[in-house]
Write a protein that holds these residues in place. Structure first.
Motif, PDB file in Angstrom:
ATOM      1  N   ARG A   1       0.895  -1.512   0.108  1.00 39.15           N
ATOM      2  CA  ARG A   1       0.048  -0.318   0.209  1.00 39.15           C
ATOM      3  C   ARG A   1       1.264   1.306  -0.195  1.00 39.15           C
ATOM      4  NH1 ARG A   1      -5.183  -0.124  -1.109  1.00 39.15           N
ATOM      5  NH2 ARG A   1      -6.462  -2.732  -0.724  1.00 39.15           N
ATOM      6  N   GLY A   2       1.735   1.309   0.693  1.00 40.53           N
ATOM      7  CA  GLY A   2       2.593   1.941   0.404  1.00 40.53           C
ATOM      8  C   GLY A   2       3.553   2.124  -0.854  1.00 40.53           C
ATOM      9  N   ALA A   3       3.747   1.422  -1.389  1.00 43.78           N
ATOM     10  CA  ALA A   3       4.697   2.052  -2.731  1.00 43.78           C
ATOM     11  C   ALA A   3       3.708   1.796  -3.867  1.00 43.78           C
ATOM     12  CB  ALA A   3       4.630   0.593  -3.100  1.00 43.78           C
TER      13      ALA A   3
ATOM     14  N   MET B   1     -15.973   2.670   4.108  1.00 40.49           N
ATOM     15  CA  MET B   1     -15.006   3.133   2.550  1.00 40.49           C
ATOM     16  C   MET B   1     -16.059   3.161   1.713  1.00 40.49           C
ATOM     17  SD  MET B   1     -11.706   0.486   1.397  1.00 40.49           S
ATOM     18  CE  MET B   1     -11.112   1.679  -0.406  1.00 40.49           C
ATOM     19  N   GLN B   2     -17.225   2.687   1.721  1.00 39.34           N
ATOM     20  CA  GLN B   2     -18.212   3.156   0.462  1.00 39.34           C
ATOM     21  C   GLN B   2     -18.690   4.121   1.586  1.00 39.34           C
ATOM     22  OE1 GLN B   2     -22.034   0.597   0.647  1.00 39.34           O
ATOM     23  NE2 GLN B   2     -21.461  -0.410  -0.887  1.00 39.34           N
ATOM     24  N   LYS B   3     -19.012   4.721   2.252  1.00 38.61           N
ATOM     25  CA  LYS B   3     -19.750   5.413   3.292  1.00 38.61           C
ATOM     26  C   LYS B   3     -18.973   6.680   2.999  1.00 38.61           C
ATOM     27  CE  LYS B   3     -23.768   4.258   4.854  1.00 38.61           C
ATOM     28  NZ  LYS B   3     -25.288   4.471   3.673  1.00 38.61           N
ATOM     29  N   MET B   4     -17.132   6.689   2.779  1.00 40.17           N
ATOM     30  CA  MET B   4     -17.030   7.614   2.748  1.00 40.17           C
ATOM     31  C   MET B   4     -16.732   7.951   1.029  1.00 40.17           C
ATOM     32  SD  MET B   4     -13.088   6.403   4.972  1.00 40.17           S
ATOM     33  CE  MET B   4     -12.085   7.854   4.471  1.00 40.17           C
TER      34      MET B   4
ATOM     35  N   TRP C   1      -7.033  -8.851   3.052  1.00 42.49           N
ATOM     36  CA  TRP C   1      -7.267  -7.676   2.421  1.00 42.49           C
ATOM     37  C   TRP C   1      -7.898  -6.227   3.555  1.00 42.49           C
ATOM     38  CZ3 TRP C   1      -9.185  -8.118  -2.694  1.00 42.49           C
ATOM     39  CH2 TRP C   1     -10.108  -7.375  -3.236  1.00 42.49           C
ATOM     40  N   LEU C   2      -8.009  -7.250   4.612  1.00 45.47           N
ATOM     41  CA  LEU C   2      -8.744  -6.217   5.655  1.00 45.47           C
ATOM     42  C   LEU C   2      -8.001  -5.124   6.188  1.00 45.47           C
ATOM     43  CD1 LEU C   2     -10.520  -5.601   8.127  1.00 45.47           C
ATOM     44  CD2 LEU C   2      -9.393  -7.452   9.502  1.00 45.47           C
ATOM     45  N   VAL C   3      -6.332  -5.617   6.097  1.00 41.95           N
ATOM     46  CA  VAL C   3      -5.270  -4.308   6.649  1.00 41.95           C
ATOM     47  C   VAL C   3      -5.374  -3.567   5.533  1.00 41.95           C
ATOM     48  CG1 VAL C   3      -3.219  -4.165   6.805  1.00 41.95           C
ATOM     49  CG2 VAL C   3      -4.535  -5.730   8.700  1.00 41.95           C
ATOM     50  N   GLY C   4      -5.682  -4.062   3.957  1.00 44.40           N
ATOM     51  CA  GLY C   4      -5.450  -3.116   3.249  1.00 44.40           C
ATOM     52  C   GLY C   4      -6.385  -2.209   2.588  1.00 44.40           C
ATOM     53  N   ASN C   5      -7.990  -2.497   3.339  1.00 43.89           N
ATOM     54  CA  ASN C   5      -9.031  -2.068   3.948  1.00 43.89           C
ATOM     55  C   ASN C   5      -8.642  -0.557   4.481  1.00 43.89           C
ATOM     56  OD1 ASN C   5     -10.042  -3.083   1.434  1.00 43.89           O
ATOM     57  ND2 ASN C   5     -11.996  -4.027   3.112  1.00 43.89           N
ATOM     58  N   LEU C   6      -8.199  -1.220   5.794  1.00 45.49           N
ATOM     59  CA  LEU C   6      -7.898  -0.049   6.884  1.00 45.49           C
ATOM     60  C   LEU C   6      -7.199   1.063   6.719  1.00 45.49           C
ATOM     61  CD1 LEU C   6      -7.791  -2.946   9.806  1.00 45.49           C
ATOM     62  CD2 LEU C   6      -9.400  -1.333   9.237  1.00 45.49           C
ATOM     63  N   VAL C   7      -5.878   0.734   6.026  1.00 49.86           N
ATOM     64  CA  VAL C   7      -4.567   1.739   5.053  1.00 49.86           C
ATOM     65  C   VAL C   7      -5.574   2.471   4.197  1.00 49.86           C
ATOM     66  CG1 VAL C   7      -2.637   1.887   4.057  1.00 49.86           C
ATOM     67  CG2 VAL C   7      -2.987  -0.179   6.023  1.00 49.86           C
ATOM     68  N   ALA C   8      -6.167   1.925   3.536  1.00 45.40           N
ATOM     69  CA  ALA C   8      -7.036   2.516   2.099  1.00 45.40           C
ATOM     70  C   ALA C   8      -8.160   3.838   3.145  1.00 45.40           C
ATOM     71  CB  ALA C   8      -7.487   1.441   1.607  1.00 45.40           C
ATOM     72  N   ILE C   9      -8.352   3.574   3.792  1.00 41.46           N
ATOM     73  CA  ILE C   9      -9.461   4.734   4.511  1.00 41.46           C
ATOM     74  C   ILE C   9      -9.105   5.766   4.987  1.00 41.46           C
ATOM     75  CG2 ILE C   9     -10.793   4.820   6.561  1.00 41.46           C
ATOM     76  CD1 ILE C   9     -11.613   1.769   6.148  1.00 41.46           C
TER      77      ILE C   9
ATOM     78  N   ILE D   1      -5.885  12.118   2.187  1.00 40.56           N
ATOM     79  CA  ILE D   1      -5.837  12.377   0.262  1.00 40.56           C
ATOM     80  C   ILE D   1      -6.718  13.265   0.445  1.00 40.56           C
ATOM     81  CG2 ILE D   1      -6.412  11.821  -1.828  1.00 40.56           C
ATOM     82  CD1 ILE D   1      -4.697   9.862  -1.297  1.00 40.56           C
ATOM     83  N   TYR D   2      -8.252  13.168   0.385  1.00 40.10           N
ATOM     84  CA  TYR D   2      -9.182  13.937   0.989  1.00 40.10           C
ATOM     85  C   TYR D   2      -9.122  15.810   1.273  1.00 40.10           C
ATOM     86  CZ  TYR D   2     -12.726  10.353  -0.789  1.00 40.10           C
ATOM     87  OH  TYR D   2     -13.167   9.404  -1.347  1.00 40.10           O
ATOM     88  N   ALA D   3      -8.295  15.159   2.900  1.00 44.40           N
ATOM     89  CA  ALA D   3      -7.915  16.184   2.970  1.00 44.40           C
ATOM     90  C   ALA D   3      -6.773  17.483   2.596  1.00 44.40           C
ATOM     91  CB  ALA D   3      -7.442  15.971   4.494  1.00 44.40           C
ATOM     92  N   GLN D   4      -5.936  17.203   1.941  1.00 44.71           N
ATOM     93  CA  GLN D   4      -5.060  17.864   1.647  1.00 44.71           C
ATOM     94  C   GLN D   4      -5.569  17.752   0.027  1.00 44.71           C
ATOM     95  OE1 GLN D   4      -2.295  14.867   0.078  1.00 44.71           O
ATOM     96  NE2 GLN D   4      -1.102  15.112   2.047  1.00 44.71           N
ATOM     97  N   LEU D   5      -7.004  17.785  -0.997  1.00 46.49           N
ATOM     98  CA  LEU D   5      -8.180  18.343  -1.904  1.00 46.49           C
ATOM     99  C   LEU D   5      -8.367  18.985  -1.637  1.00 46.49           C
ATOM    100  CD1 LEU D   5      -8.093  14.752  -3.387  1.00 46.49           C
ATOM    101  CD2 LEU D   5      -6.842  16.375  -4.563  1.00 46.49           C
TER     102      LEU D   5
END
Length: 535
Positions: free
Chosen positions: A359-361, A471-474, A511-519, A525-529
């Protein structure tokens, strides 16, 4: 909206991949019933391969077995032919938390899986009609040092002596099989060695979630790794001549393999008859001069798909750990996973670390994805005006859209690239977690005692579903979005949760950890945008 479509795309692509894998598995033959039920004694059928020269022969049966125990193996050898008719892997248990070892080779009523070897040819001691009857100094051998040799002897009618030596090493699953021939006769002896693995045809335990392979495989100079399943054996006998090479029988996590001498020109072969399949090798014919002593040898491996141990026997034997068409991506992922595990000592934590690494890469691409999506949303009013202005003139509409994208520096495909990169990585990691025997019975924490099987209480799949819902609600649905598509998106977390209930816990953890990192990444990213004025 684009992010929701991307999630749907991932799901559809992965489901399609699993369906394709299951279709491949369904092409394999189903297990066939044995026409002759085996007895409790070890029997040998007339399946000795034909030599390059004509040979005589007799059938033999032995009830007495020679037992050999090392720190890794519990092996039983038949004096008739010196075949390995039983092999239990002492450091690999049949079930988690129990002491019963995993048995790879055995001969039971209705099922046979053994390793045979012998000397065939004009002066060979094995043929389709009979096998050599060896004698041993004792019936039980136990390793007390770093090595153990088990010699079996046989004297032919012409006075020549044959010693078949099984060599074991501490901590290893490979067995040396060495024939030493002392020709005391007045005539030269011509023969060749063979080794084969004999197995009753049995269907794999493959499923849509765990598409595993059971069957044969071989390696030649031209083909580094090639599967040859039971159905192919039934259709046509394999006959490949190659320098070196190897033959094997595969199943999930475990393998048995014959590895002849790498500098010899060997013949690899298969046969299938009455629901029993054989895959093996023959060496070139060699001659032992009168009064001389000569030897011929091969290695037999019976154990887990340990890539380091397999590579030590043959540079290509590790390919039995089959990562599919994405092997070039799976191999570095596996090495990275091993590196993390060597540091933290826990496979679950290693999976979390590799998830953070991936996810970092991909973070720069993820940021570009959300930036592109935000710009595309801001362009929606202008695109709607264009649609009203040009109507059904698609050519002018397309030209105007491309000019707008160029002017605003927007890449309409920018939201797809991270998904296209993540999907191969996910599939490659899926194969790494599926094929790596290191994860078998590997605990994580709390109730997760085995990362290679499903979560027994379904906690991880449910948490994964919750993370997808967050993630969907966001991602608010666009007002112009089709109502049917909205409903599909709303049901996606539920569908994925049900789908992942039967996945290996290690993969669900990824997959779970990936979702948490994505959130977390999404919020950053939203804050920066927002600071840049992009809603």
């Amino acid at each position: 909206m684009e992010s929701q479509r991307n999630i749907l795309l991932i799901g559809l692509l992965f489901v399609s991949f699993l369906l394709w894998q299951q279709w491949q598995a369904d092409k394999a033959p189903q297990a066939q019933a044995q026409t002759n039920v085996a007895t409790q004694t070890v029997q040998h059928s007339t399946d000795v391969p034909e030599s390059d020269a004509s040979v005589p022969a007799t059938v033999a049966v032995s009830k007495d077995l020679i037992t050999v125990k090392t720190d890794q193996l519990d092996v039983k050898i038949s004096p008739v032919g010196g075949d390995i008719v039983y092999a239990a892997l002492l450091s690999h248990k049949l079930e988690l938390g129990k002491d019963e070892p995993f048995v790879l080779l055995e001969q039971t009523p209705g099922f046979t899986y053994i390793a045979q070897s012998g000397l065939i040819g004009a002066n060979g001691i094995d043929s389709v009609d009979g096998r050599a009857h060896f004698t041993a100094a004792k019936t039980e051998y136990v390793m007390t040092g770093d090595t153990l040799d088990v010699p079996l002897t046989y004297t032919a009618e012409n006075g020549a002596t044959f010693t078949k030596i099984f060599s074991f090493r501490k901590g290893e699953f490979d067995i040396g099989v060495d024939y030493r021939i002392h020709n005391t006769s007045a005539e030269p002896l011509k023969m060749q060695m063979y080794g084969q693995i004999k197995q009753t045809v049995r269907a794999s335990d493959s499923s849509m979630m765990m598409p595993t392979y059971r069957g044969g495989a071989f390696s030649t100079e031209k083909e580094r790794y090639e599967k040859y399943d039971f159905e192919e054996m039934a259709k046509a006998n394999l006959k490949e001549e190659t320098q070196g090479g190897w033959v094997a029988m595969l199943q999930h996590y475990f393998v048995s393999a014959w590895v002849p001498q790498a500098n010899e020109q060997n013949i690899l072969f298969t046969r299938e008859s009455n629901g029993v399949a054989n895959i093996g090798f023959r060496t070139p014919v060699f001659t032992v001069a009168p009064g001389a002593t000569d030897n011929v040898a091969a290695k037999f491996y019976v154990g887990p798909k340990d890539q380091a141990a397999l590579s030590a026997l043959s540079p290509t034997l590790n390919l039995v750990v089959d990562y599919g068409f994405l092997w070039w991506l799976a191999v570095p992922i596996y090495k990275l996973l091993m590196f993390f595990q060597s540091i933290v000592g826990n496979w679950g934590v290693a999976i979390i670390l590799i998830t953070l690494t991936v996810r970092g890469a991909l973070y720069p691409l993820t940021k570009a994805q959300y930036t592109s999506m935000a710009k595309m949303r801001n362009l929606q009013p202008k695109l709607q005006e264009m649609k009203e202005r040009y109507g059904d003139d698609r050519q002018k509409m397309g030209q105007a859209m491309m000019e707008l994208y160029k002017k605003e520096k927007v890449n309409p495909m920018g939201g797809c690239l991270p998904i296209l990169l993540q999907m191969p990585i996910f599939i490659a990691l899926y194969w790494v977690l599926l094929e790596s025997v290191e994860l078998r019975h590997a605990p994580f924490m709390l109730w997760i005692n085995d990362l290679s099987v499903q979560d027994p209480y379904y906690v991880l799949p449910i948490l994964m579903g919750v993370s997808m819902y967050v993630m969907q609600k966001m991602q608010p649905m666009a007002p112009t979005m089709d109502p049917m598509q909205v409903k599909m998106m709303q049901w996606m977390p539920v569908v994925f949760t049900v789908f992942f209930l039967w996945f290996p816990a290690g993969l669900v953890l990824y997959w779970l950890v990936g979702n948490l990192v994505a959130i977390i990444q999404q919020k950053i990213i939203y804050a920066q945008l927002e600071k840049k004025g992009l809603k």
